[in-house]
Write an enzyme that holds these catalytic residues in place. Structure first.
Site, short mmCIF file in Angstrom:
data_model
loop_
_atom_site.label_atom_id
_atom_site.label_comp_id
_atom_site.label_asym_id
_atom_site.label_seq_id
_atom_site.Cartn_x
_atom_site.Cartn_y
_atom_site.Cartn_z
CE1 TYR A 1 6.27 0.31 -0.74
CE2 TYR A 1 3.90 0.48 -1.03
CZ TYR A 1 5.18 0.90 -1.36
OH TYR A 1 5.35 1.89 -2.28
CB SER A 2 4.77 2.53 2.38
OG SER A 2 4.84 3.93 2.37
CD GLU A 3 -0.94 4.27 6.66
OE1 GLU A 3 -1.31 5.34 7.18
OE2 GLU A 3 -1.66 3.56 5.92
#
Length: 280
Positions: free
Chosen positions: A132-134
């Protein structure tokens, strides 16, 4: 299939387990996969005013971004409001890169990749990633690096499939520099099956689209939950994602049974024209 799950910036293994909980439980109840979690090694403080947004402390990042604009996770969100309309996702990303600057500190990026590879090596059952994301950016970077290792060093790949919630294009460390692999510069760099989950209301949706563009379009699926920069937890999205995941896992299993070709060619043989996108 066993997923190693990588949280976003200012996350932790514990908090991501809660965040991903409804999806993970639904998938496990259907007998499709199980999950294990990791986290970054750099303990960080959430940005001022967001102390309670990211969940219980301590929280971490995979990459050390304590210097420059990288230390403020919301700097890009403030700047994104001024992006000219009509730019490609890759052109948009280049707006945030200063001339001759690396995307991230090379040593910190290498440390993050080494740490994740160590976690994968310690669990022989892990054969898929969720980020998720990073964490999605790092998961994509692992896929990209596995491909490079296979091609250059003959090291077999461990990862058969990856799910990216939001995210951005993979990082690669080449000639001592850390750079983002953008599709309009180097074409697709990830050829294993991937599922890209994002929302059209995410102010950073161009990053997720650029990540999709860096993957082989014959083996990449899109799902738009119509929300923001988050992991969907509502019953409707979780159910639909479970259905999509079941189809993809079935394709991968058929490809493995069919022969010993590359994951890309085997998977494509069994691909169909199912539209996995969803919007409000």
């Amino acid at each position: 299939m066993k997923f190693l799950c990588l949280p976003g910036a200012y996350g932790s293994a514990k908090n991501f387990g809660v965040q991903l909980g409804p999806f993970a439980k639904h998938v496990e109840d259907r007998g499709l996969a199980n999950f294990t979690y990791t986290q970054g090694v750099h303990e960080v403080d959430p940005p001022a005013g967001w102390e309670h947004y990211f969940g219980a402390r301590p929280v971490y990042r995979f990459i050390d971004c304590t210097s420059g604009d990288g230390g403020d996770a919301f700097e890009i969100l403030r700047r994104v409001r001024h992006i000219p309309r009509g730019l490609t996702p890759e052109a948009t990303l280049r707006l945030f890169k200063k001339e001759d600057d690396e995307v991230f500190d090379t040593s910190s990026a290498q440390e993050a990749l080494d740490s994740i590879f160590k976690t994968i090596d310690e669990d022989p059952e892990v054969d898929a990633l969720i980020g998720y994301s990073e964490g999605a950016m790092l998961a994509a970077s692992i896929c990209c690096e596995e491909e490079r290792r296979l091609e250059k060093e003959g090291i077999p790949r461990r990862i058969k499939f990856a799910i990216f919630f939001a995210g951005s294009p993979p990082l690669a460390i080449e000639d001592g520099e850390c750079t983002a692999k953008l599709a309009d510069e180097c074409g697709p760099v990830i050829d294993i099956p991937t599922l890209h989950v994002f929302g059209t209301n995410d102010p950073l949706v161009y990053c997720a689209v650029a990540l999709y563009n860096s993957c082989n379009p014959d083996t990449a699926e899109l799902y738009d939950h119509g929300l923001g920069h988050l992991v969907p937890r509502d019953a409707d999205n979780v159910e639909q994602l479970g259905d999509i995941l079941q189809k993809i896992i079935k394709k991968i299993q058929k490809a493995e049974t069919a022969g010993t070709g590359t994951p890309c060619s085997e998977y494509t043989e069994f691909s169909d024209s199912t539209d996995c996108s969803k919007s409000d």
